[in-house]
Motif scaffolding. Structure first.
Motif, PDB file in Angstrom:
ATOM      1  N   GLN A  73       0.864  -1.624  -0.105  1.00  0.00           N
ATOM      2  CA  GLN A  73       0.219   0.223  -0.210  1.00  0.00           C
ATOM      3  C   GLN A  73       1.057   0.699   0.056  1.00  0.00           C
ATOM      4  OE1 GLN A  73      -2.894   0.414   3.493  1.00  0.00           O
ATOM      5  NE2 GLN A  73      -4.014   1.673   2.331  1.00  0.00           N
ATOM      6  N   ILE A  74       1.799   0.941   0.612  1.00  0.00           N
ATOM      7  CA  ILE A  74       2.622   2.835   0.761  1.00  0.00           C
ATOM      8  C   ILE A  74       3.508   2.637  -0.582  1.00  0.00           C
ATOM      9  CG2 ILE A  74       5.530   3.313   2.222  1.00  0.00           C
ATOM     10  CD1 ILE A  74       3.721   1.985   5.079  1.00  0.00           C
ATOM     11  N   ASN A  75       3.956   1.898  -0.600  1.00  0.00           N
ATOM     12  CA  ASN A  75       4.628   1.419  -1.842  1.00  0.00           C
ATOM     13  C   ASN A  75       4.294   2.050  -3.063  1.00  0.00           C
ATOM     14  OD1 ASN A  75       7.546   0.499  -0.816  1.00  0.00           O
ATOM     15  ND2 ASN A  75       6.429  -1.501  -1.644  1.00  0.00           N
ATOM     16  N   ALA A  76       3.020   1.700  -3.245  1.00  0.00           N
ATOM     17  CA  ALA A  76       1.773   1.863  -4.454  1.00  0.00           C
ATOM     18  C   ALA A  76       1.763   3.406  -4.062  1.00  0.00           C
ATOM     19  CB  ALA A  76       0.732   1.665  -4.259  1.00  0.00           C
ATOM     20  N   LEU A  77       1.140   4.321  -2.906  1.00  0.00           N
ATOM     21  CA  LEU A  77       1.076   5.179  -2.725  1.00  0.00           C
ATOM     22  C   LEU A  77       2.565   6.168  -2.979  1.00  0.00           C
ATOM     23  CD1 LEU A  77      -0.665   5.265   0.595  1.00  0.00           C
ATOM     24  CD2 LEU A  77      -2.027   6.128  -1.475  1.00  0.00           C
ATOM     25  N   LYS A  78       3.807   6.136  -2.580  1.00  0.00           N
ATOM     26  CA  LYS A  78       5.085   6.999  -3.180  1.00  0.00           C
ATOM     27  C   LYS A  78       5.012   7.282  -4.881  1.00  0.00           C
ATOM     28  CE  LYS A  78       7.981   4.838  -0.521  1.00  0.00           C
ATOM     29  NZ  LYS A  78       9.044   3.844  -0.437  1.00  0.00           N
TER      30      LYS A  78
END
Length: 230
Positions: A46-51
């Motif tokens: 989720q964090i990788n995608a949002l970054k």
């Protein structure tokens, strides 16, 4: 296992579209990863995608959207694993926010986020991370027309990155710092320094076939010509 394979495929597609500058397509795939990761309670992806989504909005010039995505990551901060991984996430998010506010024209807010990015980078005890954030800070100051602070940040970046064995990402950061210094000195009409930093950038740019290679060569050519004009 299957879910991981599916997400990796989506990342690969998003990456291809980003390289082609087809940002809308890349966003589609990254938003799918984000939604699926929410369902699976997969915080890492989720964090990788949002970054990556935040970074795309930045490249599209949609700075407010980019800020929203980076701030969404900060709401997940408490759930992040502690330690180096978390610091690397946070330093990238804070630097991303700092750059957005630089583009919006809010220097003070941008500086605040960069201070947080530097703190997180320092917590990693990783010279590569520290040098990378200073390189981005140099770009921020250059954008808000503060040449002396830009030079200072780029020099700190060079100092950190020259200490370590090169890996490609740090190579790219070091090239960017040298080029940033050359450009600042060119604005200040300091011709010997311009040539000095382009010359430092050139062999590393050749070694990794950097996308900046051609521009470094042509800028060196002109800097050399200017130097000869007395």
């Amino acid at each position: 296992g299957n879910k991981i394979g599916y997400k990796n495929t989506l990342y690969s597609l998003a990456s291809l579209y980003m390289q082609q500058l087809s940002y809308d397509k890349a966003l589609e795939y990254l938003n799918t990863i984000n939604e699926k990761s929410k369902e699976d309670n997969d915080l890492r992806n989720q964090i990788n995608a949002l970054k990556q989504i935040g970074s795309i909005y930045y490249n599209m010039g949609q700075y407010e959207e980019s800020v929203k995505k980076y701030k969404e990551i900060l709401t997940l901060e408490d759930k992040l694993n502690f330690g180096k991984f978390r610091s690397i996430d946070l330093m990238e998010v804070y630097a991303g926010l700092g750059e957005c506010f630089g583009q919006i024209g809010d220097k003070e807010q941008g500086e605040k986020y960069f201070q947080q990015a530097l703190k997180e980078a320092g917590d990693t005890k990783d010279e590569g991370a520290i040098g990378y954030i200073y390189m981005r800070l140099g770009g921020f100051y250059s954008r808000v027309n503060d040449s002396s602070k830009s030079i200072d940040a780029y020099k700190k970046s060079v100092e950190a990155l020259e200490k370590i064995n090169y890996v490609t990402r740090n190579n790219s950061a070091l090239i960017a710092a040298y080029v940033g210094l050359a450009e600042n000195y060119r604005r200040e009409q300091n011709k010997p320094e311009v040539l000095l930093y382009y010359k430092k950038a050139l062999p590393i740019a050749e070694k990794i076939n950097s996308p900046l290679l051609n521009s470094i060569k042509s800028n060196m050519f002109f800097a050399d010509k200017e130097k000869q004009v007395k």
